[in-house]
Design an enzyme around this catalytic site. Sequence first.
Site, PDB file in Angstrom:
ATOM      1  N   GLU A 280       0.855  -1.193   0.000  1.00 49.82           N
ATOM      2  CA  GLU A 280       0.000   0.000   0.000  1.00 49.82           C
ATOM      3  C   GLU A 280       0.889   1.239   0.000  1.00 49.82           C
ATOM      4  O   GLU A 280       1.868   1.296   0.752  1.00 49.82           O
ATOM      5  CB  GLU A 280      -0.884   0.006   1.255  1.00 49.82           C
ATOM      6  CG  GLU A 280      -1.763   1.243   1.343  1.00 49.82           C
ATOM      7  CD  GLU A 280      -2.631   1.262   2.591  1.00 49.82           C
ATOM      8  OE1 GLU A 280      -3.533   0.414   2.700  1.00 49.82           O
ATOM      9  OE2 GLU A 280      -2.399   2.129   3.453  1.00 49.82           O
TER      10      GLU A 280
ATOM     11  N   TYR B 195      -6.794   6.794  -0.333  1.00 52.22           N
ATOM     12  CA  TYR B 195      -7.669   7.887  -0.750  1.00 52.22           C
ATOM     13  C   TYR B 195      -7.966   8.729   0.477  1.00 52.22           C
ATOM     14  O   TYR B 195      -8.458   8.207   1.490  1.00 52.22           O
ATOM     15  CB  TYR B 195      -8.951   7.248  -1.289  1.00 52.22           C
ATOM     16  CG  TYR B 195      -9.953   8.185  -1.886  1.00 52.22           C
ATOM     17  CD1 TYR B 195      -9.857   8.554  -3.220  1.00 52.22           C
ATOM     18  CD2 TYR B 195     -11.026   8.658  -1.139  1.00 52.22           C
ATOM     19  CE1 TYR B 195     -10.811   9.390  -3.795  1.00 52.22           C
ATOM     20  CE2 TYR B 195     -11.979   9.491  -1.705  1.00 52.22           C
ATOM     21  CZ  TYR B 195     -11.860   9.842  -3.033  1.00 52.22           C
ATOM     22  OH  TYR B 195     -12.803  10.658  -3.594  1.00 52.22           O
TER      23      TYR B 195
ATOM     24  N   GLN C 103      -7.231  -4.883   8.407  1.00 53.17           N
ATOM     25  CA  GLN C 103      -6.552  -3.797   9.096  1.00 53.17           C
ATOM     26  C   GLN C 103      -5.302  -4.372   9.767  1.00 53.17           C
ATOM     27  O   GLN C 103      -5.215  -5.595   9.975  1.00 53.17           O
ATOM     28  CB  GLN C 103      -7.467  -3.200  10.160  1.00 53.17           C
ATOM     29  CG  GLN C 103      -6.901  -1.916  10.752  1.00 53.17           C
ATOM     30  CD  GLN C 103      -7.885  -1.252  11.691  1.00 53.17           C
ATOM     31  OE1 GLN C 103      -8.368  -1.866  12.633  1.00 53.17           O
ATOM     32  NE2 GLN C 103      -8.190  -0.008  11.426  1.00 53.17           N
TER      33      GLN C 103
ATOM     34  N   GLN D  63       4.733   6.415  15.511  1.00 49.34           N
ATOM     35  CA  GLN D  63       3.916   5.691  14.545  1.00 49.34           C
ATOM     36  C   GLN D  63       3.088   4.606  15.250  1.00 49.34           C
ATOM     37  O   GLN D  63       1.918   4.406  14.944  1.00 49.34           O
ATOM     38  CB  GLN D  63       4.839   5.067  13.481  1.00 49.34           C
ATOM     39  CG  GLN D  63       4.116   4.240  12.443  1.00 49.34           C
ATOM     40  CD  GLN D  63       4.886   2.975  12.087  1.00 49.34           C
ATOM     41  OE1 GLN D  63       5.940   2.686  12.660  1.00 49.34           O
ATOM     42  NE2 GLN D  63       4.369   2.226  11.140  1.00 49.34           N
TER      43      GLN D  63
HETATM   44  P1  FAD Z   1     -17.860  -0.331   6.956  1.00 48.20           P
HETATM   45  O1  FAD Z   1     -17.668  -1.681   6.406  1.00 48.20           O
HETATM   46  O2  FAD Z   1     -19.037   0.450   6.466  1.00 48.20           O
HETATM   47  O3  FAD Z   1     -17.944  -0.466   8.553  1.00 48.20           O
HETATM   48  C1  FAD Z   1     -17.887   0.693   9.373  1.00 48.20           C
HETATM   49  C2  FAD Z   1     -18.599   0.444  10.701  1.00 48.20           C
HETATM   50  O4  FAD Z   1     -20.005   0.353  10.464  1.00 48.20           O
HETATM   51  C3  FAD Z   1     -18.212  -0.860  11.390  1.00 48.20           C
HETATM   52  O5  FAD Z   1     -18.172  -0.623  12.776  1.00 48.20           O
HETATM   53  C4  FAD Z   1     -19.340  -1.816  11.036  1.00 48.20           C
HETATM   54  O6  FAD Z   1     -19.511  -2.813  12.024  1.00 48.20           O
HETATM   55  C5  FAD Z   1     -20.516  -0.844  11.003  1.00 48.20           C
HETATM   56  N1  FAD Z   1     -21.605  -1.279  10.112  1.00 48.20           N
HETATM   57  C6  FAD Z   1     -21.479  -1.811   8.875  1.00 48.20           C
HETATM   58  N2  FAD Z   1     -22.688  -2.042   8.347  1.00 48.20           N
HETATM   59  C7  FAD Z   1     -23.608  -1.653   9.275  1.00 48.20           C
HETATM   60  C8  FAD Z   1     -25.035  -1.639   9.329  1.00 48.20           C
HETATM   61  N3  FAD Z   1     -25.766  -2.118   8.312  1.00 48.20           N
HETATM   62  N4  FAD Z   1     -25.632  -1.138  10.449  1.00 48.20           N
HETATM   63  C9  FAD Z   1     -24.893  -0.664  11.500  1.00 48.20           C
HETATM   64  N5  FAD Z   1     -23.537  -0.659  11.506  1.00 48.20           N
HETATM   65  C10 FAD Z   1     -22.906  -1.150  10.407  1.00 48.20           C
HETATM   66  N6  FAD Z   1      -9.635   5.271   5.106  1.00 48.20           N
HETATM   67  C11 FAD Z   1      -9.457   6.301   4.252  1.00 48.20           C
HETATM   68  O7  FAD Z   1      -9.973   7.388   4.497  1.00 48.20           O
HETATM   69  N7  FAD Z   1      -8.734   6.169   3.098  1.00 48.20           N
HETATM   70  C12 FAD Z   1      -8.160   4.985   2.749  1.00 48.20           C
HETATM   71  O8  FAD Z   1      -7.510   4.881   1.707  1.00 48.20           O
HETATM   72  C13 FAD Z   1      -8.306   3.872   3.646  1.00 48.20           C
HETATM   73  N8  FAD Z   1      -7.775   2.670   3.340  1.00 48.20           N
HETATM   74  C14 FAD Z   1      -7.981   1.607   4.184  1.00 48.20           C
HETATM   75  C15 FAD Z   1      -7.466   0.343   3.835  1.00 48.20           C
HETATM   76  C16 FAD Z   1      -7.668  -0.755   4.663  1.00 48.20           C
HETATM   77  C17 FAD Z   1      -7.096  -2.104   4.271  1.00 48.20           C
HETATM   78  C18 FAD Z   1      -8.387  -0.604   5.875  1.00 48.20           C
HETATM   79  C19 FAD Z   1      -8.592  -1.771   6.799  1.00 48.20           C
HETATM   80  C20 FAD Z   1      -8.919   0.639   6.223  1.00 48.20           C
HETATM   81  C21 FAD Z   1      -8.733   1.746   5.391  1.00 48.20           C
HETATM   82  N9  FAD Z   1      -9.254   3.004   5.692  1.00 48.20           N
HETATM   83  C22 FAD Z   1      -9.074   4.062   4.833  1.00 48.20           C
HETATM   84  C23 FAD Z   1      -9.965   3.215   6.961  1.00 48.20           C
HETATM   85  C24 FAD Z   1     -11.503   2.987   6.833  1.00 48.20           C
HETATM   86  O9  FAD Z   1     -12.050   3.980   6.012  1.00 48.20           O
HETATM   87  C25 FAD Z   1     -12.067   3.070   8.247  1.00 48.20           C
HETATM   88  O10 FAD Z   1     -11.634   1.973   9.006  1.00 48.20           O
HETATM   89  C26 FAD Z   1     -13.567   3.272   8.375  1.00 48.20           C
HETATM   90  O11 FAD Z   1     -13.845   3.641   9.728  1.00 48.20           O
HETATM   91  C27 FAD Z   1     -14.411   2.043   8.083  1.00 48.20           C
HETATM   92  O12 FAD Z   1     -14.433   1.757   6.761  1.00 48.20           O
HETATM   93  P2  FAD Z   1     -15.107   0.380   6.222  1.00 48.20           P
HETATM   94  O13 FAD Z   1     -15.096   0.445   4.765  1.00 48.20           O
HETATM   95  O14 FAD Z   1     -14.513  -0.788   6.892  1.00 48.20           O
HETATM   96  O15 FAD Z   1     -16.599   0.605   6.784  1.00 48.20           O
END
Ligand code: FAD
Length: 293
Positions: free
Chosen positions: A18, A50, A179, A215
């Site tokens: 990444e 992003y 993560q 970090q």
């Molecule tokens: P989701 O899958 O939507 O989950 C978020 C939360 O909502 C979780 O607690 C889940 O349990 C809850 N949830 C899901 N569905 C429901 C529902 N139907 N009802 C109620 N609760 C629900 N962030 C950035 O800004 N830029 C990046 O480039 C970036 N890259 C990343 C790369 C990786 C590999 C990882 C692991 C994370 C990255 N992140 C990045 C961070 C990420 O945006 C955050 O962790 C964010 O808080 C959650 O994103 P998600 O897509 O997992 O969310």
Amino acid sequence: MSIKDIFMNKKRPILSFEIFPPKKDSPIETIYTTIDGLKHLNPDFISVTYGAGGSSKDRTVEIASLIKHKYGIEALAHLTCISSTKDEIEHILSTLKNNNLKNILALRGDLPQDKNFKFPTPLHYHYAKNLVSQIKQKNCFSISAACYPEGHIECNNMAQDIEYLKEKVDAGVDLLITQLFFDNEHLYDFMDKIRKARINVPVTAGIMPLLSKKQIERCLSFSKATLPKKFTRILEKHGDNDEILQEAGITYATDQIIDLLAWGIEGIHIYSMNRPQTAQRIVENISVFRSLI
Ligand code: FAD
């Protein structure tokens, strides 16, 4: 090639990195050194983050395109949705398609820290699964998504977190990227749980080499990841010495990856932090073991 096909055709565990775009006021060329350094490690793909609040988000597609077309490496563009409108996302999807980019890591994103940031009201997206569904309809992208071996920071119930993950995957996800985590037992436990929940897509392990106290503190602040005792002891003893910590971090990440490969993980995704030398050291350390798998 789509990430889905990379994992379907794999003969050995997939290796990916990444990177993040340079800040707006730095020339785009500064990323060349990072990609040059990673290219000769033969990654199966490189992902580009992003900026959720808009900081560097314009550059994600540009850099993903560069990785694919200038360097000939498959690229995975991260995309977050929480602060965007449907039209903005449609526009980015068109740009990705026009750049012949086939792979998207679909994320919800975190809420921007800037109090003056204007969100769409009402929100157009609540969860990553909403974005996954929208991308899936296009029928031209392979979709990856995030998962959390120790649970997502906002969710206090792992079973519930996994139910939501299942909904997200069923909306059209081909690959899960974890993560960061520092204790492999958490991942093995998580894998048992998700497979029991009939989440059957490949999972690649996100590995963050710990290189400095600052970090480490940052990583622990935005995630539920816990540090195992053997690392906290090193931190207590050498926390103020970045040089020693860096060596310890590289050795720790190497051990972690070898254990994961022996367990049978399908992929290793190294959070390279735009430090190709660190990635290189780790890849060299694991190369003999990797070739035996
Ligand atoms: P989701 O899958 O939507 O989950 C978020 C939360 O909502 C979780 O607690 C889940 O349990 C809850 N949830 C899901 N569905 C429901 C529902 N139907 N009802 C109620 N609760 C629900 N962030 C950035 O800004 N830029 C990046 O480039 C970036 N890259 C990343 C790369 C990786 C590999 C990882 C692991 C994370 C990255 N992140 C990045 C961070 C990420 O945006 C955050 O962790 C964010 O808080 C959650 O994103 P998600 O897509 O997992 O969310």
